[in-house]
Write a protein that holds these residues in place. Structure first.
Motif, PDB file in Angstrom:
ATOM      1  N   VAL A 398       0.870  -1.016  -0.192  1.00 14.44           N
ATOM      2  CA  VAL A 398       0.111   0.029   0.013  1.00 14.44           C
ATOM      3  C   VAL A 398       0.871   1.249  -0.118  1.00 14.44           C
ATOM      4  O   VAL A 398       0.697   2.188  -0.795  1.00 14.44           O
ATOM      5  CB  VAL A 398      -0.965  -0.029   1.113  1.00 14.44           C
ATOM      6  N   GLY A 421      -0.119  -2.915   8.825  1.00 15.46           N
ATOM      7  CA  GLY A 421      -0.069  -3.985   8.031  1.00 15.46           C
ATOM      8  C   GLY A 421       0.862  -5.270   8.490  1.00 15.46           C
ATOM      9  O   GLY A 421       0.452  -6.304   8.354  1.00 15.46           O
ATOM     10  N   GLN A 438      -6.514 -15.755   5.382  1.00 15.18           N
ATOM     11  CA  GLN A 438      -7.153 -14.732   6.050  1.00 15.18           C
ATOM     12  C   GLN A 438      -5.837 -13.568   6.273  1.00 15.18           C
ATOM     13  O   GLN A 438      -6.175 -12.456   6.239  1.00 15.18           O
ATOM     14  CB  GLN A 438      -7.798 -15.080   7.203  1.00 15.18           C
ATOM     15  N   TYR A 441      -5.413 -11.224   3.351  1.00 17.19           N
ATOM     16  CA  TYR A 441      -6.756 -10.651   2.955  1.00 17.19           C
ATOM     17  C   TYR A 441      -6.824  -9.532   4.134  1.00 17.19           C
ATOM     18  O   TYR A 441      -6.880  -8.372   3.663  1.00 17.19           O
ATOM     19  CB  TYR A 441      -7.817 -11.622   3.183  1.00 17.19           C
ATOM     20  N   TYR A 442      -6.778  -9.583   5.322  1.00 15.45           N
ATOM     21  CA  TYR A 442      -7.194  -8.628   6.315  1.00 15.45           C
ATOM     22  C   TYR A 442      -6.150  -7.775   6.460  1.00 15.45           C
ATOM     23  O   TYR A 442      -6.286  -6.439   6.623  1.00 15.45           O
ATOM     24  CB  TYR A 442      -7.768  -9.235   7.741  1.00 15.45           C
ATOM     25  N   LEU A 444      -3.974  -6.574   4.327  1.00 18.15           N
ATOM     26  CA  LEU A 444      -3.992  -5.671   3.066  1.00 18.15           C
ATOM     27  C   LEU A 444      -4.735  -4.691   3.573  1.00 18.15           C
ATOM     28  O   LEU A 444      -4.798  -3.309   3.268  1.00 18.15           O
ATOM     29  CB  LEU A 444      -4.222  -6.425   1.943  1.00 18.15           C
ATOM     30  N   LEU A 445      -6.300  -5.179   3.863  1.00 18.71           N
ATOM     31  CA  LEU A 445      -7.337  -4.176   4.296  1.00 18.71           C
ATOM     32  C   LEU A 445      -7.030  -3.028   5.143  1.00 18.71           C
ATOM     33  O   LEU A 445      -7.241  -1.987   5.096  1.00 18.71           O
ATOM     34  CB  LEU A 445      -8.657  -5.028   4.489  1.00 18.71           C
ATOM     35  N   ALA A 446      -6.454  -3.761   6.206  1.00 21.41           N
ATOM     36  CA  ALA A 446      -5.908  -2.882   7.564  1.00 21.41           C
ATOM     37  C   ALA A 446      -4.934  -1.766   6.898  1.00 21.41           C
ATOM     38  O   ALA A 446      -5.080  -0.800   7.609  1.00 21.41           O
ATOM     39  CB  ALA A 446      -5.344  -3.706   8.731  1.00 21.41           C
ATOM     40  N   SER A 447      -3.970  -2.129   6.131  1.00 22.75           N
ATOM     41  CA  SER A 447      -2.967  -1.449   5.761  1.00 22.75           C
ATOM     42  C   SER A 447      -3.516  -0.350   4.747  1.00 22.75           C
ATOM     43  O   SER A 447      -3.209   0.753   5.069  1.00 22.75           O
ATOM     44  CB  SER A 447      -1.906  -2.265   5.054  1.00 22.75           C
ATOM     45  N   LEU A 448      -4.452  -0.775   3.942  1.00 18.73           N
ATOM     46  CA  LEU A 448      -5.162   0.398   3.105  1.00 18.73           C
ATOM     47  C   LEU A 448      -5.651   1.283   3.958  1.00 18.73           C
ATOM     48  O   LEU A 448      -5.870   2.639   3.364  1.00 18.73           O
ATOM     49  CB  LEU A 448      -5.838  -0.427   2.007  1.00 18.73           C
ATOM     50  N   ALA A 449      -6.681   0.904   4.714  1.00 18.19           N
ATOM     51  CA  ALA A 449      -7.663   1.643   5.504  1.00 18.19           C
ATOM     52  C   ALA A 449      -6.837   2.866   6.258  1.00 18.19           C
ATOM     53  O   ALA A 449      -7.197   4.058   6.488  1.00 18.19           O
ATOM     54  CB  ALA A 449      -8.475   0.759   6.426  1.00 18.19           C
TER      55      ALA A 449
END
Length: 503
Positions: A398, A421, A438, A441-442, A444-449
């Protein structure tokens, strides 16, 4: 096996000779770390294909074909897709930055505060990549010489460390070109057709195996998606790959040479899956899918050809191992040690090219010895490589891609994304298991957010930093900025332009 041994010995001797020749060319930091940034399309394509197609792509790719059929190509296929995406969309801009590491790119983009943390994450990734590649020597040398695991790792690792330490990127580039040719002949031109013929042709393979072996999606949609996240995105941000991009002599070379290499990877992926599928017909009850490559080579190939194909497998492992080793040493020296030394006030010195070469050469030797020792002690290769890729993608994807594409991203946002992340990936691997999907998946989403929220909540990156960043992306040398944020004049510009810029 005498002829096969002779082929292997000649190949290994050639690798050491290339290292000695490369030592005579590596007279500066640029020559030693990035081959003087002057590789043409032919050498660039060959070396790029060599580094991304390692033992996992060769031995592991055939193993996946043995286990899943043609859909076993997806792991290596996603590597090729990542290399194509890197080459088409990012390689020209990366090459124009004229840096040595990914962390230096982050420093340029975010203003000098993201380097050491990202350097530690990248160092851990390249170290584990080098370790897992080194462990693969045990499989090949066991087939060749029937030696124990430790001796095999020391023998293969010592050769790679020797030629990498001697000539740096020049030695690695020359050996990679030889390895690329050997892999092409050994795997694509010899092993692939021989395996298909020995299995009775495609019609017999279809008759002997279940229909799911010929389903392009038979390995499962979730598995393919995970491969894309880990390997396709991993190709976009890995130091070992970027360091090869830095060797290109022009934007065009980076873009088109990488596109050729990526296309080659797609072909190699399909070839490995077909070889594995053929092996399933001939040896339906192997104890391990990863044994398919060695078994078919040992039992089905004629003398001489067997030696060349085993040399091809050895080449695949060595190319990835040497690329990961120089990347690991470059990050350790330039991103971690140099910054720590400067922070405690011991900096300075070492500006002469020969001093810089000696320093980087010493780090390759130190990291090489560490890699061999860890490889001897480590047992689970898959778990180590999964941890490395999860940390790399979860922590750095990210901030790197965000820095290239989103002007509003800030240093605080980037650092937060790396930390959150990385911690999320480690915590989720502990909770779900290292091999679970998982965590990536999670993570990457945490890093992006975090990257988006923190960047929007903090002041924008300084205008002078962004101006200098754009100048570097455009291929112009970095120039200091005035207090109002405008760039100082470029001495290469015509006098009338300088007059207008400075008033």
């Amino acid at each position: 096996m005498a002829v096969d041994y002779a082929v292997i010995v000649v190949y290994l001797a050639g690798m050491l000779a290339m290292g000695w020749w490369g030592m005579r060319r590596a007279k500066s930091k640029s020559e030693f770390l990035v081959a003087g940034r002057r590789l043409g399309p032919g050498m660039y394509s060959g070396t790029m294909a060599a580094i991304v197609l390692g033992g996992a792509s060769t031995i592991g790719g055939v193993g996946l074909g043995y286990q899943y059929g043609l859909s076993g190509a997806w792991m290596v296929f996603t590597i090729g897709l990542g290399l194509l995406a890197l080459s088409v969309f990012f390689s020209a801009r990366i090459a124009r930055l004229k840096v040595y590491t990914v962390s230096e790119m982050l420093d340029l983009r975010y203003g000098g505060r993201a380097g050491i943390i990202s350097g530690v994450v990248m160092w851990a990734y390249t170290l584990m990549l080098a370790v897992t590649s080194t462990i693969a020597y045990a499989t090949i040398f066991d087939v060749l010489f029937d030696v124990n695991r430790t001796v095999a790792i020391v023998l293969g690792g010592a050769i790679v460390v020797a030629y990498s330490t001697l000539g740096g990127m020049w030695s690695i580039t020359l050996t990679d070109m030889v390895q690329f040719v050997v892999k092409t002949i050994g795997v694509l031109l010899l092993l692939l057709p021989i395996a298909v013929v020995k299995a009775g042709g495609f019609s017999e393979m279809k008759a002997q195996l279940p229909t799911e072996y010929f389903d392009p999606l038979g390995i499962g949609g979730e598995t393919i998606f995970t491969y894309v996240l880990i390997y396709t995105f991993g190709m976009l941000i890995g130091q070992d790959i970027w360091q090869r991009v830095f060797t290109a002599r022009s934007d065009t070379t980076a873009r088109w040479g990488g596109t050729v290499a990526g296309t080659y990877c797609l072909v190699y992926a399909i070839a490995g899956a077909v070889i594995g599928t053929a092996a399933k017909v001939m040896y339906p009850n192997l104890a391990s899918a990863d044994a398919a490559f060695a078994t078919i080579v040992k039992d089905e190939l004629p003398v001489g050809v067997r030696g060349l194909v085993l040399a091809a497998a050895l080449a695949a492992v060595m190319s990835t191992s040497s690329g990961a080793l120089i990347a690991c040493a470059t990050v350790a020296n330039n991103d971690i040690w140099s910054r720590l030394r400067g922070a405690v006030g011991r900096g300075g010195g070492g500006d002469e090219p020969h001093d810089e070469v000696k320093g980087n050469r010493a780090f390759i030797l130190i990291m090489g010895v560490a890699v061999i020792l860890i490889a001897i002690a480590l047992n689970d290769v898959v778990e180590a490589l999964t941890v490395a890729y999860n940390l790399l993608v979860g922590g750095l994807l990210v901030p790197i891609i965000g820095g290239l594409l989103w002007r509003r991203g800030t240093a605080t946002g980037a650092l937060s994304a790396v930390c959150v992340g990385g911690v999320a990936v480690v915590g989720l691997m502990w909770h779900y298991g290292i091999l679970a999907n998982q965590p990536i998946y999670y993570g990457l989403l945490a890093s992006l957010a975090v990257y988006v929220v923190v960047s929007l909540a903090t002041p924008p990156t300084d205008a002078a930093v962004l101006d200098a960043w754009r100048e570097r992306l455009a291929g112009h040398p970095a120039r200091p900025a005035f207090e109002d944020g405008t760039l100082a004049p470029d001495p290469a510009e015509p006098t009338d332009v300088l007059d207008r810029r400075t008033g």
